[in-house]
Design a protein around this motif. Structure first.
Motif, PDB file in Angstrom:
ATOM      1  N   HIS A   1      39.363  60.783   8.488  1.00 47.07           N
ATOM      2  CA  HIS A   1      40.364  61.108   9.510  1.00 47.07           C
ATOM      3  C   HIS A   1      40.218  62.565   9.965  1.00 47.07           C
ATOM      4  O   HIS A   1      40.307  62.877  11.153  1.00 47.07           O
TER       5      HIS A   1
ATOM      6  N   LEU B   1      44.776  57.060  14.972  1.00 44.29           N
ATOM      7  CA  LEU B   1      43.475  57.720  15.108  1.00 44.29           C
ATOM      8  C   LEU B   1      42.557  56.952  16.050  1.00 44.29           C
ATOM      9  O   LEU B   1      41.901  57.543  16.920  1.00 44.29           O
TER      10      LEU B   1
ATOM     11  N   ALA C   1      37.366  63.464  12.445  1.00 42.95           N
ATOM     12  CA  ALA C   1      37.678  62.835  13.731  1.00 42.95           C
ATOM     13  C   ALA C   1      38.746  63.638  14.469  1.00 42.95           C
ATOM     14  O   ALA C   1      38.650  63.848  15.689  1.00 42.95           O
TER      15      ALA C   1
ATOM     16  N   ALA D   1      36.882  56.904  12.959  1.00 49.05           N
ATOM     17  CA  ALA D   1      38.221  56.344  13.108  1.00 49.05           C
ATOM     18  C   ALA D   1      38.261  54.871  12.680  1.00 49.05           C
ATOM     19  O   ALA D   1      39.211  54.425  12.032  1.00 49.05           O
TER      20      ALA D   1
ATOM     21  N   THR E   1      41.070  58.274  19.798  1.00 47.71           N
ATOM     22  CA  THR E   1      39.654  58.422  20.140  1.00 47.71           C
ATOM     23  C   THR E   1      39.318  57.793  21.489  1.00 47.71           C
ATOM     24  O   THR E   1      38.323  58.188  22.120  1.00 47.71           O
TER      25      THR E   1
ATOM     26  N   ALA F   1      47.984  61.283  16.071  1.00 52.49           N
ATOM     27  CA  ALA F   1      46.958  61.123  15.040  1.00 52.49           C
ATOM     28  C   ALA F   1      47.004  62.264  14.028  1.00 52.49           C
ATOM     29  O   ALA F   1      46.836  62.047  12.822  1.00 52.49           O
TER      30      ALA F   1
END
Length: 265
Positions: A47, A104, A50, A7, A108, A70
């Motif tokens: 991306h 993103l 993740a 990320a 996380t 995200a």
């Protein structure tokens, strides 16, 4: 797999792509669309794993708030890149690329609670069309902002800077309405499929989403009717586009934000 390193690097690359395109728009650097696309593509490739890792954390029918944002922003960034091969929409990435990276990174580090259930073909159709509708109309919103800036500059006889970098205003407006039409088709399919295939709407707290989606659809439908019947353009078109996209943003994420962020102890 830890999603945070992916990320973080994706955010840096998204920002680099947006900054270069922004400097191009301000005529500070020469246009290098290939470089911008390459940076954004690599960011998108980071991306994706993740997002997969985040989806694995919250199994269920629908991901939670931060993961949803995200995911939707990844789709929006991808649509910008693909559409920019055919239409002058890469400037929309100036806003959408950094938002994708920030979404993103936020996802996380923030717990996200999914909605449990099974995915049928009908629900899958609803999810796919909803996601694509959001992505295309998010690009339309960014395009509307550029059209508004261009319109204001021309009204005040400022013909340097951004105005020189953008395509002619008529082209920008045509692309804007093409995006709105495409988004409206997908949004219509998403609304109808949601009404048909999603059960227990009250239990899943989806009533607000449905109502606001109808409001967004109505606003954009009025805009398209005004364009066809009365030739609406300029700042009127910009304002109606932003209102419609704003209601859609609330529809997709408003209730999730309240339920998962504000009301979660």
């Amino acid at each position: 797999m830890q999603a945070l390193p992916f990320a973080t690097i994706a955010l840096v690359l998204y920002l680099a792509a947006a900054i270069w395109q922004g400097m191009t728009l301000l005529r500070r650097v020469p246009p290098r669309q290939g470089i911008v696309r390459l940076l954004a593509v690599v960011a998108l490739l980071l991306h994706i794993p993740a997002i997969i890792e985040l989806l694995g954390r919250t199994p269920g029918l629908l991901p939670g708030f931060t993961t949803s944002v995200a995911l939707f922003m990844a789709v929006a960034a991808n649509v910008v890149l693909v559409a920019s091969l055919f239409k002058p929409v890469l400037n929309a990435g100036i806003a959408l690329f950094p938002l994708a990276g920030l979404a993103l990174v936020l996802a996380t580090g923030t717990p996200s609670h999914g909605i449990q259930g099974s995915i049928t073909p009908g629900i899958l159709l609803h999810i796919v069309t909803s996601t694509l509708a959001f992505a295309i109309l998010a690009i339309a919103a960014a395009q509307a902002v550029l059209v508004g800036l261009q319109n204001q500059a021309l009204r005040h006889h400022h013909i340097r800077g951004i105005v020189q970098s953008l395509p002619p205003l008529t082209t920008m407006e045509r692309v804007l309405f093409e995006l709105i039409w495409a988004g409206m088709v997908l949004l219509s399919i998403a609304i109808v499929s949601g009404l048909i295939f999603i059960d227990n709407m009250f239990a899943q707290h989806l009533v607000h989403k449905t109502v606001l989606s109808f409001v967004a659809w109505g606003v954009l439908a009025v805009l398209l009717t005004g364009r066809y019947r009365f030739g609406w353009r300029g700042m009127r078109a910009v304002k109606w586009t932003l209102w419609g996209c704003g209601f859609l943003l609330l529809a997709y994420f408003g209730s999730k934000f309240v339920l998962e962020i504000l009301l979660t102890p």
